[in-house]
Design a protein around this motif. Structure first.
Motif, PDB file in Angstrom:
ATOM      1  N   SER A 159       2.440   5.767   0.612  1.00 44.86           N
ATOM      2  CA  SER A 159       1.663   4.791  -0.016  1.00 44.86           C
ATOM      3  C   SER A 159       0.319   5.030  -0.400  1.00 44.86           C
ATOM      4  CB  SER A 159       1.857   3.631   1.208  1.00 44.86           C
ATOM      5  OG  SER A 159       1.241   4.226   2.322  1.00 44.86           O
ATOM      6  N   VAL A 160      -0.060   6.169  -0.757  1.00 42.87           N
ATOM      7  CA  VAL A 160      -1.272   6.260  -1.327  1.00 42.87           C
ATOM      8  C   VAL A 160      -1.343   6.279  -2.702  1.00 42.87           C
ATOM      9  CG1 VAL A 160      -3.177   8.192  -1.329  1.00 42.87           C
ATOM     10  CG2 VAL A 160      -1.758   8.168   0.602  1.00 42.87           C
ATOM     11  N   ASN A 161      -2.422   5.482  -3.234  1.00 45.45           N
ATOM     12  CA  ASN A 161      -2.594   5.230  -4.327  1.00 45.45           C
ATOM     13  C   ASN A 161      -3.156   6.511  -5.259  1.00 45.45           C
ATOM     14  OD1 ASN A 161      -2.927   4.238  -7.032  1.00 45.45           O
ATOM     15  ND2 ASN A 161      -4.293   2.737  -6.635  1.00 45.45           N
ATOM     16  N   ASP A 162      -2.507   7.092  -6.512  1.00 46.78           N
ATOM     17  CA  ASP A 162      -2.955   8.386  -6.935  1.00 46.78           C
ATOM     18  C   ASP A 162      -4.419   8.196  -7.624  1.00 46.78           C
ATOM     19  OD1 ASP A 162      -0.619   9.571  -6.280  1.00 46.78           O
ATOM     20  OD2 ASP A 162       0.606   8.887  -7.975  1.00 46.78           O
ATOM     21  N   ARG A 163      -4.661   7.094  -8.114  1.00 44.36           N
ATOM     22  CA  ARG A 163      -6.023   6.996  -8.794  1.00 44.36           C
ATOM     23  C   ARG A 163      -7.053   6.516  -7.621  1.00 44.36           C
ATOM     24  NH1 ARG A 163      -8.587   2.694 -10.556  1.00 44.36           N
ATOM     25  NH2 ARG A 163      -7.164   1.098  -9.905  1.00 44.36           N
ATOM     26  N   THR A 164      -6.816   5.917  -6.549  1.00 43.57           N
ATOM     27  CA  THR A 164      -7.861   5.655  -5.930  1.00 43.57           C
ATOM     28  C   THR A 164      -7.927   6.305  -4.711  1.00 43.57           C
ATOM     29  OG1 THR A 164      -6.663   3.776  -5.035  1.00 43.57           O
ATOM     30  CG2 THR A 164      -8.127   3.121  -6.597  1.00 43.57           C
ATOM     31  N   LYS A 165      -6.684   6.969  -4.379  1.00 42.84           N
ATOM     32  CA  LYS A 165      -6.509   7.956  -3.180  1.00 42.84           C
ATOM     33  C   LYS A 165      -6.733   7.007  -1.880  1.00 42.84           C
ATOM     34  CE  LYS A 165      -6.245  11.636  -5.481  1.00 42.84           C
ATOM     35  NZ  LYS A 165      -4.741  12.292  -5.785  1.00 42.84           N
ATOM     36  N   LYS A 166      -6.353   5.481  -1.866  1.00 43.94           N
ATOM     37  CA  LYS A 166      -6.363   5.061  -0.813  1.00 43.94           C
ATOM     38  C   LYS A 166      -4.660   4.485  -0.556  1.00 43.94           C
ATOM     39  CE  LYS A 166     -11.008   3.475  -1.132  1.00 43.94           C
ATOM     40  NZ  LYS A 166     -12.038   2.218  -1.266  1.00 43.94           N
ATOM     41  N   VAL A 167      -4.608   4.087   0.929  1.00 47.85           N
ATOM     42  CA  VAL A 167      -3.485   3.447   1.115  1.00 47.85           C
ATOM     43  C   VAL A 167      -3.098   2.190   0.675  1.00 47.85           C
ATOM     44  CG1 VAL A 167      -1.982   2.927   3.006  1.00 47.85           C
ATOM     45  CG2 VAL A 167      -3.603   4.906   3.090  1.00 47.85           C
ATOM     46  N   VAL A 168      -1.993   1.712   0.149  1.00 52.10           N
ATOM     47  CA  VAL A 168      -1.671   0.373  -0.546  1.00 52.10           C
ATOM     48  C   VAL A 168      -1.269  -0.483   0.713  1.00 52.10           C
ATOM     49  CG1 VAL A 168      -0.080  -0.752  -1.929  1.00 52.10           C
ATOM     50  CG2 VAL A 168      -0.890   1.569  -2.544  1.00 52.10           C
ATOM     51  N   ALA A 169      -2.037  -1.494   0.949  1.00 53.45           N
ATOM     52  CA  ALA A 169      -1.791  -2.441   1.932  1.00 53.45           C
ATOM     53  C   ALA A 169      -0.588  -3.288   1.987  1.00 53.45           C
ATOM     54  CB  ALA A 169      -3.103  -3.581   1.793  1.00 53.45           C
ATOM     55  N   GLU A 170       0.115  -3.382   0.999  1.00 48.30           N
ATOM     56  CA  GLU A 170       1.282  -3.879   1.045  1.00 48.30           C
ATOM     57  C   GLU A 170       2.525  -3.161   1.670  1.00 48.30           C
ATOM     58  OE1 GLU A 170      -0.696  -3.892  -1.722  1.00 48.30           O
ATOM     59  OE2 GLU A 170      -0.968  -6.022  -2.332  1.00 48.30           O
ATOM     60  N   LYS A 171       2.365  -1.877   1.348  1.00 54.44           N
ATOM     61  CA  LYS A 171       3.198  -0.921   2.007  1.00 54.44           C
ATOM     62  C   LYS A 171       3.144  -0.905   3.303  1.00 54.44           C
ATOM     63  CE  LYS A 171       4.201   1.979  -2.274  1.00 54.44           C
ATOM     64  NZ  LYS A 171       4.025   3.345  -2.808  1.00 54.44           N
ATOM     65  N   VAL A 172       1.931  -0.901   3.663  1.00 52.25           N
ATOM     66  CA  VAL A 172       1.667  -0.818   5.432  1.00 52.25           C
ATOM     67  C   VAL A 172       2.197  -2.104   5.855  1.00 52.25           C
ATOM     68  CG1 VAL A 172      -0.145  -0.675   6.859  1.00 52.25           C
ATOM     69  CG2 VAL A 172      -0.447   0.695   5.116  1.00 52.25           C
ATOM     70  N   ILE A 173       1.940  -3.358   5.285  1.00 53.53           N
ATOM     71  CA  ILE A 173       2.424  -4.534   5.819  1.00 53.53           C
ATOM     72  C   ILE A 173       4.162  -4.464   5.805  1.00 53.53           C
ATOM     73  CG2 ILE A 173       2.581  -7.023   5.561  1.00 53.53           C
ATOM     74  CD1 ILE A 173      -0.383  -6.869   4.243  1.00 53.53           C
ATOM     75  N   ARG A 174       4.556  -4.130   4.702  1.00 50.95           N
ATOM     76  CA  ARG A 174       6.024  -4.105   4.814  1.00 50.95           C
ATOM     77  C   ARG A 174       6.684  -3.123   5.872  1.00 50.95           C
ATOM     78  NH1 ARG A 174       6.686  -1.951   0.079  1.00 50.95           N
ATOM     79  NH2 ARG A 174       6.066  -3.792  -1.160  1.00 50.95           N
ATOM     80  N   TYR A 175       5.950  -2.015   5.957  1.00 47.04           N
ATOM     81  CA  TYR A 175       6.330  -1.028   6.924  1.00 47.04           C
ATOM     82  C   TYR A 175       6.303  -1.645   8.547  1.00 47.04           C
ATOM     83  CZ  TYR A 175       6.137   2.932  10.266  1.00 47.04           C
ATOM     84  OH  TYR A 175       6.412   3.690  11.277  1.00 47.04           O
ATOM     85  N   TYR A 176       5.307  -2.456   8.723  1.00 47.28           N
ATOM     86  CA  TYR A 176       4.910  -3.141  10.038  1.00 47.28           C
ATOM     87  C   TYR A 176       6.136  -4.080  10.145  1.00 47.28           C
ATOM     88  CZ  TYR A 176       1.403  -0.291  11.676  1.00 47.28           C
ATOM     89  OH  TYR A 176       0.469   0.764  12.055  1.00 47.28           O
ATOM     90  N   GLU A 177       6.460  -4.763   9.177  1.00 45.00           N
ATOM     91  CA  GLU A 177       7.306  -6.043   9.296  1.00 45.00           C
ATOM     92  C   GLU A 177       8.797  -5.453   9.391  1.00 45.00           C
ATOM     93  OE1 GLU A 177       7.019  -7.939   5.589  1.00 45.00           O
ATOM     94  OE2 GLU A 177       5.288  -9.022   6.124  1.00 45.00           O
ATOM     95  N   ASP A 178       9.089  -4.315   8.818  1.00 43.85           N
ATOM     96  CA  ASP A 178      10.275  -3.707   9.206  1.00 43.85           C
ATOM     97  C   ASP A 178      10.630  -3.141  10.476  1.00 43.85           C
ATOM     98  OD1 ASP A 178      11.328  -4.047   6.501  1.00 43.85           O
ATOM     99  OD2 ASP A 178      10.311  -1.950   5.741  1.00 43.85           O
ATOM    100  N   LYS A 179       9.508  -2.765  11.097  1.00 46.03           N
ATOM    101  CA  LYS A 179       9.462  -2.334  12.607  1.00 46.03           C
ATOM    102  C   LYS A 179       9.636  -3.474  13.369  1.00 46.03           C
ATOM    103  CE  LYS A 179       8.882   2.112  12.469  1.00 46.03           C
ATOM    104  NZ  LYS A 179       9.902   2.989  13.032  1.00 46.03           N
ATOM    105  N   HIS A 180       8.902  -4.653  13.186  1.00 51.82           N
ATOM    106  CA  HIS A 180       9.215  -5.815  13.916  1.00 51.82           C
ATOM    107  C   HIS A 180      10.670  -6.441  13.752  1.00 51.82           C
ATOM    108  CE1 HIS A 180       5.069  -6.409  15.355  1.00 51.82           C
ATOM    109  NE2 HIS A 180       4.669  -6.346  14.160  1.00 51.82           N
TER     110      HIS A 180
END
Length: 376
Positions: A159-180
């Motif tokens: 989930s790292v953006n190639d341009r900004t080299k930062k983690v995309v928040a939507e993917k993190v939120i989706r990951y934790y929602e799947d875990k829940h």
């Protein structure tokens, strides 16, 4: 007078004392034997005390009460005799027989085996608990490793953006929602399982109440009756155990006799094998001796035949006259002279042959040289 009487009594006591005439080494050996016997008696007493405490605790408590001391006497010799007589009486009345000692030791061994089995069961339970804890820890570690790997794969790398080299928040939120959601599904599954177990528990309670209403459940009186029957069965079991111990002793004695007979049989079989081998070797030696005897008999017969012929020749032999002997001797001398002369002639002829061969070789060599010269 009193001093003389005391001296005489002390001297008589020394004579009556069996330890007076013993040496220091004998006394030391006697002391060591007594210490070993005391240790054995102490072990037997401890075992009997454990047996009494387990079987009849009231009797063991009465046995622990110290006896009252006896009255002191004036004469040491009389006191020694009384103590000896009392000790022999106590030994006669209070000593256990070998069968009783064997029974007590056998029961103690059985109790120790039961305690060992209980300790084994408890240790196995503890080990099973520890194994379950370790398995749970292993499963938790595996789950943590799996979740870490998935988190690194999906979030830190995927989930790292190639341009900004930062983690995309939507993917993190989706990951934790799947875990829940997966956790909620697991909780719902466990809740359903718990509800089914509660239903089963209610059914079992209803069945138990129905049995109590129908009178199939045991009450206190039934338990008392069962205890009485259990005590009776325990007494029968003790009787059977005693019979079993007696039979075990008989079996042990028969086994010892059987082992002794087995050892004797083994020794006899070994002796039989040795004798059989020795007999075979003796038979082989006897056969060789027979063959040698036959050959010796043949040689003896041939020697007797030769001796017989020689004796026959000796009987028929006639000594020649002296003139014939002298004539034969003269002829022998003449023949020796002729032989020597012929040998001399042969030597001369050989020398002449050698000279002729040398001249022939020289002539042939010269002729060959001449031929080579003409050809050249």
């Amino acid at each position: 007078m009193a001093d003389n009487e005391s001296v005489t009594t002390s001297s008589q006591d020394q004579q009556d004392d069996p330890l007076y005439n013993l040496s220091d080494d004998d006394l030391a050996q006697l002391l060591e034997d007594l210490q070993m016997g005391n240790k054995a008696l102490l072990n037997e007493t401890e075992m009997f005390d454990k047996y009494l405490k387990r079987v009849e605790p009231n009797m063991a408590a009465m046995a622990t009460v110290a006896p009252t001391p006896s009255q002191s006497t004036l004469d040491n010799r009389v006191m020694r005799k009384r103590s000896k007589s009392k000790g022999s009486g106590i030994d006669k009345h209070l000593k256990l027989s070998s069968e009783q000692k064997c029974d007590i030791s056998q029961r103690e061994i059985e109790e120790l085996r039961e305690e060992i089995e209980k300790l084994k069961e408890e240790s196995e339970k503890v080990l099973d608990n520890y194994k379950a804890v370790m398995e749970e820890a292993d499963t938790r570690c595996a789950e943590l490793k799996k979740s870490r790997y998935e988190f690194e794969r999906d979030i830190l790398k995927g989930s790292v953006n190639d341009r900004t080299k930062k983690v995309v928040a939507e993917k993190v939120i989706r990951y934790y929602e799947d875990k829940h959601r997966s956790r909620d599904a697991l909780i719902e599954k466990l809740r359903l399982k718990n509800s089914t177990l509660k239903v089963q528990k209610k059914k079992l309670h209803l069945q138990l109440k129905q049995k109590e209403e129908m009178g199939e459940v045991l009450h206190e009186v039934d338990f008392q009756q069962l205890k009485i029957e259990n005590s009776q069965y325990l007494e029968k079991i003790d009787e059977r155990n005693q019979d079993l111990l007696r039979l075990k002793l008989m079996a042990g004695n028969t086994l010892q006799v059987l082992n002794s007979y087995k050892k004797k049989l083994q020794t006899l079989t070994m002796e039989s094998d040795r004798l059989r081998n020795e007999i075979s070797s003796r038979n082989e030696l006897l056969s060789r001796i027979d063959t040698e005897t036959e050959t010796v008999e043949e040689e003896r017969s041939s020697a007797e035949e030769l001796n017989r012929r020689l004796r026959h020749q000796l009987e028929d032999y006639k000594v020649p006259e002296v003139v014939e002997y002298v004539q034969e001797k003269a002829d022998l001398y003449e023949l020796q002279k002729t032989v020597k002369s012929w040998e001399r002639k042969v030597e001369i002829a050989e020398m002449a042959l050698k000279t002729h061969r040398k001249t022939w070789q020289q002539m042939r060599m010269s002729s060959e040289h001449q031929q080579w010269g003409v050809m050249a």
